[in-house]
Design an enzyme around this catalytic site. Sequence first.
Site, mmCIF file in Angstrom:
data_model
loop_
_atom_site.group_PDB
_atom_site.id
_atom_site.type_symbol
_atom_site.label_atom_id
_atom_site.label_comp_id
_atom_site.label_asym_id
_atom_site.label_seq_id
_atom_site.Cartn_x
_atom_site.Cartn_y
_atom_site.Cartn_z
ATOM 1 N N SER A 107 50.624 30.587 -9.073
ATOM 2 C CA SER A 107 51.360 30.638 -7.804
ATOM 3 C C SER A 107 50.541 30.928 -6.304
ATOM 4 C CB SER A 107 52.596 31.430 -7.844
ATOM 5 O OG SER A 107 53.571 31.092 -8.833
ATOM 6 N N ASP A 156 50.577 36.352 -11.257
ATOM 7 C CA ASP A 156 50.628 34.877 -11.114
ATOM 8 C C ASP A 156 49.675 34.110 -10.315
ATOM 9 O OD1 ASP A 156 51.295 32.076 -11.209
ATOM 10 O OD2 ASP A 156 53.629 32.812 -10.744
ATOM 11 N N GLN A 207 55.068 38.626 -11.747
ATOM 12 C CA GLN A 207 54.715 37.946 -10.419
ATOM 13 C C GLN A 207 53.363 38.244 -9.910
ATOM 14 O OE1 GLN A 207 58.525 38.164 -8.239
ATOM 15 N NE2 GLN A 207 58.705 36.120 -7.776
HETATM 16 P P1 NAD Z 1 54.663 22.984 -10.427
HETATM 17 O O1 NAD Z 1 53.353 22.995 -9.823
HETATM 18 O O2 NAD Z 1 54.940 22.658 -11.828
HETATM 19 O O3 NAD Z 1 55.465 21.618 -9.850
HETATM 20 C C1 NAD Z 1 55.427 21.446 -8.413
HETATM 21 C C2 NAD Z 1 56.806 20.937 -7.922
HETATM 22 O O4 NAD Z 1 56.830 19.422 -8.485
HETATM 23 C C3 NAD Z 1 57.938 21.666 -8.714
HETATM 24 O O5 NAD Z 1 59.078 22.125 -7.803
HETATM 25 C C4 NAD Z 1 58.763 20.530 -9.422
HETATM 26 O O6 NAD Z 1 60.057 20.695 -9.602
HETATM 27 C C5 NAD Z 1 58.248 19.296 -8.493
HETATM 28 N N1 NAD Z 1 58.514 17.898 -9.552
HETATM 29 C C6 NAD Z 1 58.347 17.626 -10.700
HETATM 30 N N2 NAD Z 1 58.673 16.490 -10.723
HETATM 31 C C7 NAD Z 1 58.887 15.823 -9.603
HETATM 32 C C8 NAD Z 1 59.226 14.483 -9.198
HETATM 33 N N3 NAD Z 1 59.336 13.381 -10.014
HETATM 34 N N4 NAD Z 1 59.620 14.306 -7.966
HETATM 35 C C9 NAD Z 1 59.687 15.375 -7.032
HETATM 36 N N5 NAD Z 1 59.322 16.669 -7.407
HETATM 37 C C10 NAD Z 1 58.742 16.795 -8.802
HETATM 38 O O7 NAD Z 1 55.786 24.140 -10.167
HETATM 39 P P2 NAD Z 1 55.604 25.381 -9.223
HETATM 40 O O8 NAD Z 1 55.627 24.763 -7.737
HETATM 41 O O9 NAD Z 1 54.473 26.225 -9.770
HETATM 42 O O10 NAD Z 1 56.763 26.106 -9.411
HETATM 43 C C11 NAD Z 1 58.151 25.615 -9.530
HETATM 44 C C12 NAD Z 1 59.186 26.496 -9.264
HETATM 45 O O11 NAD Z 1 58.996 27.720 -10.211
HETATM 46 C C13 NAD Z 1 59.086 27.196 -7.991
HETATM 47 O O12 NAD Z 1 59.697 26.628 -6.720
HETATM 48 C C14 NAD Z 1 59.961 28.648 -8.152
HETATM 49 O O13 NAD Z 1 61.160 28.595 -8.200
HETATM 50 C C15 NAD Z 1 59.382 28.818 -9.471
HETATM 51 N N6 NAD Z 1 58.582 30.013 -9.740
HETATM 52 C C16 NAD Z 1 59.032 31.190 -10.247
HETATM 53 C C17 NAD Z 1 58.119 32.182 -10.358
HETATM 54 C C18 NAD Z 1 58.614 33.623 -10.918
HETATM 55 O O14 NAD Z 1 59.664 33.690 -11.118
HETATM 56 N N7 NAD Z 1 57.838 34.523 -11.082
HETATM 57 C C19 NAD Z 1 56.866 32.318 -9.933
HETATM 58 C C20 NAD Z 1 56.460 30.937 -9.536
HETATM 59 C C21 NAD Z 1 57.284 29.839 -9.288
#
Ligand code: NAD
Length: 383
Positions: A132, A129, A126
């Site tokens: 993020s 990352d 994390q």
């Molecule tokens: P991302 O940038 O790939 O996508 C952004 C968001 O768009 C996501 O939440 C996804 O679900 C959403 N999305 C995709 N298609 C969609 C649609 N048709 N309509 C509406 N929304 C849609 O993803 P991100 O923001 O980098 O990460 C997603 C999740 O991953 C985070 O919310 C978190 O829970 C998790 N995450 C975990 C870690 C970790 O464990 N270290 C780190 C970063 C993120």
Amino acid sequence: MNIIIPKEAVSELRVSMLPQNIEKLVKKGAKITVESGLGRTLGISDNDYKKAGASIEKNRKKLLASGDIVLRLRKPDLKEVTSLKKGSIHVSYLDPFNEPKLLETLAKQRVSAISMEMIPRSTRAQKMDALSSQASLAGYAAVVLAAGNLYKIFPMMMTPAGTLQPSKVFIIGAGVAGLQAIATARRLGAKVDAFDTRPVAKSDVLSLGAKFVEVDLGETGQTAQGYAKALTEEQLKKQREVMKQHCAQADIVITTAQVFGRKAPVLVTSDMIAAMKPGSVVVDLAIETGGNVEGAILGKTIEKNGVKIIGMANMSTRVALHASQMYSNNLTNLIDEFWNKEKKHFELKLEDDIIKSCLMTHGGAVVHPTFAPPKKEKKSHKG
Ligand code: NAD
């Protein structure tokens, strides 16, 4: 082991390493050389880097040829890869899904290239990352940019001159960027609605004081890494129908919906924009991966039926100092995680989960299973 840090492209305001991070690495026994002018966009001088313990090199070609480890933010220019030292480790964004030629060239140069986009989403990783850390700032910056383009204020205001209703913000995609956008818009006093296809996002949205828009799309879900799965065309159609009503009521729409490694889905179509109020603002944060908004143009703000559509790339650059601080910390944490304290050098542990996930090229080949060329089957010599 010489760690080198070249300057970023002219258009990039962020800096890959800040002096305070250099100081930390030097204390661990690292030898660091930075290119002269590295911090120019943030007003950080060569002298600041010198004080932190780095050497300064003016000749870029000489610098690149001398690095056992290269740390930077943006992907390297293809033409410069041949200047890198053979056997060196290179850490940066690489855009691996769109850059097969770059991966091939890095492999040919026998560079071990780590892609910051491919740092896994595990608890241990994390702190490294960068997707993020930058997405979170992009979510903040998108709201501030949208607010500056709206001819309204965000909060409700009751005055003797009349009552102003709060602005309505609709956020599509409640991942890292979307959640920060929700939090920022709420802090400014807007009414916020949000939607995400991952069912687990609902509780995050509610906890920030926003309303979650319910759409029955059937099976959606997420990958083991927490990324959304791609929707079918039928599911997307259904989603757009519901989104249309919410867009029509909103003053600001911010889209952040991405599907890792694929083109972003089109979620706001031209007829949805036509149904919006003149003066509304749309920010497409997925513009770099193809865009969620029909007609949005990368790097431009356009106007359609009185609605401003903002397609700015690299949104975290708008808060370049904090973005640099976070990215520098991500890089420093990566180096720190694999730093051999006795030998005082970075150990590329090929069997480590984090390295396995983000190492693209090594030993003269593209080694990551997602990007490696398919293995040729050995010809059978049976009868
Ligand atoms: P991302 O940038 O790939 O996508 C952004 C968001 O768009 C996501 O939440 C996804 O679900 C959403 N999305 C995709 N298609 C969609 C649609 N048709 N309509 C509406 N929304 C849609 O993803 P991100 O923001 O980098 O990460 C997603 C999740 O991953 C985070 O919310 C978190 O829970 C998790 N995450 C975990 C870690 C970790 O464990 N270290 C780190 C970063 C993120």
